[in-house]
Design a protein around this motif. Sequence first.
Motif, PDB file in Angstrom:
ATOM      1  N   HIS A  84       0.842  -1.208   0.000  1.00 35.79           N
ATOM      2  CA  HIS A  84       0.000   0.000   0.000  1.00 35.79           C
ATOM      3  C   HIS A  84       0.872   1.251   0.000  1.00 35.79           C
ATOM      4  O   HIS A  84       1.659   1.472   0.917  1.00 35.79           O
ATOM      5  N   HIS A 140      -8.696   2.522   1.577  1.00 41.34           N
ATOM      6  CA  HIS A 140      -8.424   2.737   3.001  1.00 41.34           C
ATOM      7  C   HIS A 140      -9.666   2.326   3.787  1.00 41.34           C
ATOM      8  O   HIS A 140     -10.755   2.818   3.507  1.00 41.34           O
ATOM      9  N   HIS A 199       1.368   5.496  -2.023  1.00 43.93           N
ATOM     10  CA  HIS A 199       0.943   6.549  -2.956  1.00 43.93           C
ATOM     11  C   HIS A 199       2.263   7.131  -3.457  1.00 43.93           C
ATOM     12  O   HIS A 199       2.747   8.137  -2.920  1.00 43.93           O
ATOM     13  N   HIS A 236      -4.824  -0.495   6.228  1.00 46.95           N
ATOM     14  CA  HIS A 236      -4.899  -0.050   7.636  1.00 46.95           C
ATOM     15  C   HIS A 236      -5.694  -0.986   8.555  1.00 46.95           C
ATOM     16  O   HIS A 236      -5.110  -1.744   9.294  1.00 46.95           O
ATOM     17  N   ASP A 242       2.546   2.937   3.100  1.00 45.90           N
ATOM     18  CA  ASP A 242       1.671   4.095   2.895  1.00 45.90           C
ATOM     19  C   ASP A 242       2.462   5.151   2.114  1.00 45.90           C
ATOM     20  O   ASP A 242       3.616   4.934   1.751  1.00 45.90           O
TER      21      ASP A 242
END
Length: 445
Positions: A66, A213, A68, A250, A301
Amino acid sequence: MSYKCIYNAVIVTMNLNRDIIENGVLVIKDSEIFDIGDSKLLSKYDYEEKIDAKNGIVMPGFINGHTHVSMSVFRSLGEDIPDRLRRYMFPLEDSIVDAELVRVGAKLSIAEMLLGGVTTFADMYYFEDEVAKAAKEMGIRAIAGETIINKPSPDSNKPYGSMEYAEKFIEKWKNDELVTPALAPHATYSVDEEHLRKIKEISQKHKVPILMHISEMDFEMEEFKEKYNCTPVKFLEDINFLSSKVIGAHLVYATEDDMEIMLKHDVGVIHNVAANAKAARPVAPVPNMIERGIKVGLGTDGPMSGNHLDIINLLDQYTKIQKIATGARNGRTSLEAVELGTISCAKAIEMGNVIGSIEIGKKADVIIIDTDCPNMQPIYDYYSAIVYSAYPHNVSMTMVNGKVVMKDRKLINEDLNKIIDETRKLQDKIKEAVAKLNNLKKSRE
Ligand SMILES: [Zn+2]
């Protein structure tokens, strides 16, 4: 026939038996692992390339479940403030994110990941076509999820506008060897029921993953309690959204009932230990999830939240934070941490048959961890060495899909200096945008 081999290797396979082969040879044919064994294999095939691992650890590449990636250009901005997402990140993104920023940020992050032994990442962002192109150019495997959100976004001037972008993006990339296109509804609190239903339909039609998420924020939990008298996970089950295609990031607030639901629907979970710790969120109940049989992997993340993009750092943090949380020194093992960074994460992103372990027929996504370094000597336990001793910069070779993409700390397909220069140029523009936002905020106060 194109054979390559890696020899003089300690092969940490992460196969079902968790076999470790000392003095091993790994044979790669085209994009796949073809043979695994001892030094007899050195004379068995006609190799076009032989890579000397110098007694280093050869293992499956790490998976960042996960992230970005393009947010690397924002790294170290707006640190240590409350409610950063809504007060800081959303306005900043709306004011400056464009295709060029996404491209530069993705390249910077992919460079860091390849240098740190990450061979696959799962991404959620805007202009995801730029992320997919950057992944392809630099030779890393990716699940690229176009973000869908209930407000105008950097690549659309209307709420949920990126639904159209996502469908075109999926059509363009759906048969690619390295890039798996995906849908990325931002979160349970930022996408409504109607659009979640549509997203599920598109996912089923194209058989693509959904990245999202879930149960990350305290306000999210309160909102669902108030509106629906249930948790976000229960809500998602009630609207028939959950399946093995859903990869939830998460789940720090997952309840016992939520975990039952996730197991029932075979939902994948990505645990972002560093980002969660930095944001002072509760410790996710990962050991409980693992014991139930839920598919769990690790993720960094975004680089604004977790800052690093390698997984090696997270292995160490995972065990240590869980030990603090459970108060047990023997709570979580280093083997479990390596599983979370490789084979378990592969299963969580529904790629367990393709990557995540060194086994014949799987894709050759393989790294070498150099052990000729002071911090890597001596080694009595390979899992402990990987989790507690290794640094990302101990990775000396990264191979994805049978191709060497980083060797001796140098990227093969991209000039790192060029990426750093482009990042520095962009930094000036970002500083200006931040100054404007700060002035705007002051004028409203
Ligand atoms: Zn995230």
